[in-house]
Design an enzyme around this catalytic site. Structure first.
Site, mmCIF file in Angstrom:
data_model
loop_
_atom_site.group_PDB
_atom_site.id
_atom_site.type_symbol
_atom_site.label_atom_id
_atom_site.label_comp_id
_atom_site.label_asym_id
_atom_site.label_seq_id
_atom_site.Cartn_x
_atom_site.Cartn_y
_atom_site.Cartn_z
ATOM 1 N N ARG A 14 44.871 38.120 36.263
ATOM 2 C CA ARG A 14 43.420 38.286 36.412
ATOM 3 C C ARG A 14 42.812 38.508 35.017
ATOM 4 N NH1 ARG A 14 39.318 41.597 34.902
ATOM 5 N NH2 ARG A 14 40.560 43.426 35.384
ATOM 6 N N GLU A 15 43.032 39.727 34.461
ATOM 7 C CA GLU A 15 42.522 39.971 33.106
ATOM 8 C C GLU A 15 43.138 38.950 32.140
ATOM 9 O OE1 GLU A 15 40.414 42.887 31.861
ATOM 10 O OE2 GLU A 15 40.309 41.455 30.232
ATOM 11 N N HIS A 74 41.030 40.934 42.711
ATOM 12 C CA HIS A 74 39.922 41.593 42.017
ATOM 13 C C HIS A 74 38.643 41.019 42.609
ATOM 14 C CE1 HIS A 74 37.825 42.770 38.144
ATOM 15 N NE2 HIS A 74 38.571 43.818 38.390
ATOM 16 N N ARG A 136 40.666 49.742 46.353
ATOM 17 C CA ARG A 136 40.408 50.463 45.105
ATOM 18 C C ARG A 136 38.982 50.179 44.666
ATOM 19 N NH1 ARG A 136 41.309 48.098 39.267
ATOM 20 N NH2 ARG A 136 39.326 47.295 39.991
ATOM 21 N N SER A 138 36.580 50.503 41.243
ATOM 22 C CA SER A 138 36.645 50.820 39.816
ATOM 23 C C SER A 138 35.264 50.732 39.189
ATOM 24 C CB SER A 138 37.579 49.833 39.115
ATOM 25 O OG SER A 138 37.688 50.166 37.750
ATOM 26 N N THR A 171 36.029 49.364 29.243
ATOM 27 C CA THR A 171 35.749 47.931 29.198
ATOM 28 C C THR A 171 35.560 47.397 27.785
ATOM 29 O OG1 THR A 171 34.751 48.173 31.367
ATOM 30 C CG2 THR A 171 34.143 46.191 30.134
ATOM 31 N N HIS A 198 42.301 51.378 33.254
ATOM 32 C CA HIS A 198 42.279 50.020 32.693
ATOM 33 C C HIS A 198 41.656 50.149 31.305
ATOM 34 C CE1 HIS A 198 41.497 45.554 32.896
ATOM 35 N NE2 HIS A 198 40.482 45.889 32.121
ATOM 36 N N HIS A 200 40.878 48.494 27.409
ATOM 37 C CA HIS A 200 40.884 47.409 26.424
ATOM 38 C C HIS A 200 41.314 47.943 25.068
ATOM 39 C CE1 HIS A 200 39.416 43.787 28.490
ATOM 40 N NE2 HIS A 200 39.168 44.695 29.425
ATOM 41 N N HIS A 295 66.902 53.358 4.538
ATOM 42 C CA HIS A 295 66.916 53.108 5.984
ATOM 43 C C HIS A 295 68.226 52.459 6.422
ATOM 44 C CE1 HIS A 295 62.461 53.542 7.064
ATOM 45 N NE2 HIS A 295 62.580 53.929 5.813
HETATM 46 C C1 HCA Z 1 36.070 42.492 34.254
HETATM 47 C C2 HCA Z 1 35.929 43.894 33.797
HETATM 48 C C3 HCA Z 1 37.147 44.749 33.800
HETATM 49 C C4 HCA Z 1 37.414 45.392 35.153
HETATM 50 C C5 HCA Z 1 38.436 46.473 35.177
HETATM 51 C C6 HCA Z 1 38.759 47.057 36.517
HETATM 52 C C7 HCA Z 1 36.866 45.822 32.721
HETATM 53 O O1 HCA Z 1 36.438 41.648 33.432
HETATM 54 O O2 HCA Z 1 35.787 42.233 35.411
HETATM 55 O O3 HCA Z 1 38.701 46.372 37.528
HETATM 56 O O4 HCA Z 1 39.116 48.257 36.545
HETATM 57 O O5 HCA Z 1 37.483 45.800 31.676
HETATM 58 O O6 HCA Z 1 35.979 46.632 32.968
HETATM 59 O O7 HCA Z 1 38.298 44.029 33.397
HETATM 60 CU CU CU Z 2 39.095 44.434 31.512
#
Ligand code: HCA
Ligand code: CU
Length: 385
Positions: A14-15, A74, A136, A138, A171, A198, A200, A295
């Site tokens: 997905r991501e 998702h 879930r 988010s 995000t 989640h 980044h 080392h």
């Molecule tokens: C996206 C945003 C997401 C969702 C993360 C999540 C983010 O690309 O839809 O579902 O918890 O980074 O906020 O990836």
């Molecule tokens: Cu994301």
């Protein structure tokens, strides 16, 4: 929860599909899903089946492939998207909605109270149609959201008892571990609902943030192979595995086929048409190479001297570089022994000096080092003849 028990929710499908160079075919997605499960991942997230016809077919193919784990779709916070996703046979729905002022203004334009109402409506709809599906919710961009707004989303949703888990997303990848500890810790104290993080990697904290999330109450971590995702991606699977392994080697080895990880990363890199970064945690080309004399001497005595992770557990080998100006006579001796040359200490030191001198003027190969060693051995033999 102990680090090694954390649930990996892998979102390469997905991501990872949102990574600029990734354009996975249907076959590639199934191959990645299988390889992740072979490695030991038991929870996979796929692109919203509402995104396109092929996304829907791919989600269905993965959800019905008999994989030993949960496949989650998702979805946006919309009943139509949820309905399309449920029809594919996935075992979980991962709803997402933006909560920060900047994203609420730039994306859906809704107030916090409306976010709660929409999430609640979709959850009720899902629960009626699929009471057993894992659900879930988010909040996107949670870490740039005032804490009061964030709690005004999670707390009323928690009272509904419709959600199995709350996600919390960094995000823009700009949170630091102390901020993650604060926000995840607060959410953990205020709700009994399990938490998924989640994160980044825009400022390079994604692995450390995932660690902070777990030590402050998160039970689930989103990863993707090599961290593939929007921009420079999210917490890499292999980075999270390294954190878990460093905390509990036996526990992590019991859950995952660690020696399958390098091939998984290479294959996903290939499918995404990128290389594995040279310094990637665990699987980068240089992750187990040693150079300086100080080392290499210690590593020959005991590799744990300069290694937090044992490459053999991952089916990898360490590299000890000899032919450079930082070399030491201990490393040179190991090479001489390997060549069957019995050199006295003075000769080893002489060979080491020659290696350093030569390396000051040009790049050496192992053959060059071997030539120097053989020369010194021959000179010694001539002297004593
Ligand atoms: C996206 C945003 C997401 C969702 C993360 C999540 C983010 O690309 O839809 O579902 O918890 O980074 O906020 O990836
Ligand atoms: Cu994301």
């Amino acid at each position: 929860m102990p680090l090694a028990d954390v649930v990996i929710v892998d979102t390469t499908l997905r991501e990872g599909e949102q990574f600029i160079h990734a354009d996975f075919s249907s076959e590639a997605k199934l191959e990645i899903a299988r390889a992740l499960c072979d490695f030991g991942v038991r929870y996979l997230e796929v692109t919203s089946p509402a995104a396109s016809r092929r996304s829907r077919e791919d989600a269905e193919a993965i959800a019905t492939a008999g994989l030993p784990g949960t496949v989650a779709a998702h979805v946006r916070c919309h009943p139509d998207d949820a309905a399309i996703a449920l029809d594919t046979g996935v075992g979980a729905l991962h709803m997402v909605m933006a909560t920060s002022p900047i994203l609420r203004a730039a994306s859906h334009g809704k107030a916090i109270s409306e976010v709660v109402r929409m999430a609640a409506d979709v959850a009720e709809f899902v629960r009626k149609r699929a009471p057993d599906v894992t659900l879930r919710f988010s909040s996107e961009d949670a870490f740039r959201c005032p804490l009061s707004d964030l709690m005004n989303v999670y707390l009323p949703l928690s009272e509904l008892k419709l959600f199995d888990r709350f996600g919390i997303a960094d995000t823009t990848g700009a949170a630091t571990p102390d901020r993650v500890a604060e926000v995840v810790g607060l959410l953990h104290r205020l709700t009994a609902t399990p938490i998924e993080f989640h994160g980044h990697n825009d400022i390079g904290c994604a692995v450390a943030n995932a660690h902070a999330a777990v030590t402050n109450g998160a039970t689930h971590i989103n990863t993707s192979v090599l961290g593939l995702g929007e921009r420079n991606g999210i917490t890499p699977l292999e980075g999270m595995i390294a954190v878990m392994y460093a905390a509990d080697r036996a526990g992590t080895m019991a859950r995952f086929r660690l020696d399958a990880l390098p091939a998984l990363c290479r294959r996903v890199a290939e499918l995404a048409e990128v290389g594995v970064p040279f310094n990637q945690v665990l699987v980068g080309e240089t992750a187990f190479s040693h150079k300086a004399g100080i080392h290499t001497k210690a590593v020959y005595n005991d590799p744990r001297a300069y290694e937090a992770l044992d490459p053999a557990d991952f089916g990898l080998t360490r590299e000890i570089a000899i032919g450079h100006r930082l070399t030491g006579w201990n490393a040179v001796r190991v090479r001489a022994d390997a060549l069957g040359l019995r050199l006295a200490l003075n000769d080893l030191k002489e060979a080491t000096t020659r290696v350093k001198q030569a390396a000051d003027t040009r790049r050496l190969t192992l053959d060059d080092v071997d030539r120097i060693l053989t020369e010194v051995a021959a000179e010694t033999a001539r002297r004593s003849a």
